[in-house]
Design a protein around this motif. Structure first.
Motif, PDB file in Angstrom:
ATOM      1  N   ASP A 119       0.893  -1.191  -0.029  1.00 19.41           N
ATOM      2  CA  ASP A 119       0.025   0.111  -0.090  1.00 19.41           C
ATOM      3  C   ASP A 119       0.744   1.260  -0.131  1.00 19.41           C
ATOM      4  O   ASP A 119       0.672   2.188  -0.633  1.00 19.41           O
ATOM      5  N   ALA A 120       1.953   1.395   0.759  1.00 17.80           N
ATOM      6  CA  ALA A 120       2.715   2.440   0.848  1.00 17.80           C
ATOM      7  C   ALA A 120       3.572   2.577  -0.459  1.00 17.80           C
ATOM      8  O   ALA A 120       3.740   3.861  -0.764  1.00 17.80           O
ATOM      9  N   GLU A 121       3.883   1.390  -0.897  1.00 17.75           N
ATOM     10  CA  GLU A 121       4.897   1.610  -2.338  1.00 17.75           C
ATOM     11  C   GLU A 121       3.747   2.164  -3.533  1.00 17.75           C
ATOM     12  O   GLU A 121       4.204   3.093  -4.253  1.00 17.75           O
ATOM     13  N   GLU A 122       2.522   1.713  -3.286  1.00 22.28           N
ATOM     14  CA  GLU A 122       1.332   2.386  -4.382  1.00 22.28           C
ATOM     15  C   GLU A 122       1.318   3.778  -4.347  1.00 22.28           C
ATOM     16  O   GLU A 122       1.205   4.603  -5.148  1.00 22.28           O
ATOM     17  N   ASN A 123       1.190   4.175  -2.774  1.00 23.19           N
ATOM     18  CA  ASN A 123       0.915   5.496  -2.690  1.00 23.19           C
ATOM     19  C   ASN A 123       2.269   6.460  -3.192  1.00 23.19           C
ATOM     20  O   ASN A 123       2.049   7.575  -3.476  1.00 23.19           O
ATOM     21  N   GLN A 124       3.318   5.719  -3.017  1.00 27.35           N
ATOM     22  CA  GLN A 124       4.628   6.349  -3.493  1.00 27.35           C
ATOM     23  C   GLN A 124       4.372   6.529  -4.914  1.00 27.35           C
ATOM     24  O   GLN A 124       4.960   7.685  -5.544  1.00 27.35           O
ATOM     25  N   GLN A 125       3.902   5.788  -5.815  1.00 22.81           N
ATOM     26  CA  GLN A 125       3.823   5.634  -7.064  1.00 22.81           C
ATOM     27  C   GLN A 125       2.850   6.763  -7.409  1.00 22.81           C
ATOM     28  O   GLN A 125       3.097   7.533  -8.410  1.00 22.81           O
TER      29      GLN A 125
END
Length: 150
Positions: free
Chosen positions: A66-72
């Motif tokens: 989830d955090a990596e998706e938000n970073q994208q």
């Protein structure tokens, strides 16, 4: 206003980096705990413990994803060109507060001013999309008047 948007972007980026670091650390600890667990004489107790550790690992993996998706999502907003209509990357100033359409990062402070970093898919984010200066909308029983879209 562009400086404020840049500052909000950086605050959101810091928020995401912290979430990624926290999730990675928790995942590492959960994996180490799982690997260090030795089988006890009580088999059922061991299996229950193992399952709880696996659930912990799975939960931390989901948080990391989830955090990596938000970073994208955030990366896609870097240097978003100005638009009169609110969209992802816009800063929407209303008479009831200021909203940065980006990721859900909650309240962000720049000096004494408070901004709300919200996702475009959040309930209020959906209401803001496409709105322009002068538009009005209701949310949770409150009336909002859009003063500016940056």
């Amino acid at each position: 206003m562009q400086e404020i948007k840049s500052s909000l972007y950086q605050l959101c980026l810091n928020f995401i980096k912290e979430r990624i670091e926290t999730a990675e650390f928790a995942l590492k600890q959960a994996r180490e705990a799982s690997n260090d667990d030795t089988k006890s004489s009580a088999g059922d107790k061991y299996e229950t413990s193992r399952e709880m550790m696996q659930q912990d690992i799975d939960r931390n993996k989901r948080l990391l994803i989830d955090a990596e998706e938000n970073q994208q999502v955030l990366s896609s907003l870097k240097d978003t060109p100005h638009s009169d209509a609110a969209r992802n990357g816009s800063l929407v100033i209303t008479d009831q507060g200021s909203f940065y359409l980006s990721i859900s990062a909650g309240q962000l402070h720049i000096g004494k001013d408070v901004y709300f970093a919200i996702s475009a898919v959040s309930p209020i984010g959906k209401l803001l999309l496409g709105k322009v200066k002068g538009d009005k909308f209701d949310f949770n029983g409150r009336k909002y008047n859009i003063k500016e879209v940056v």
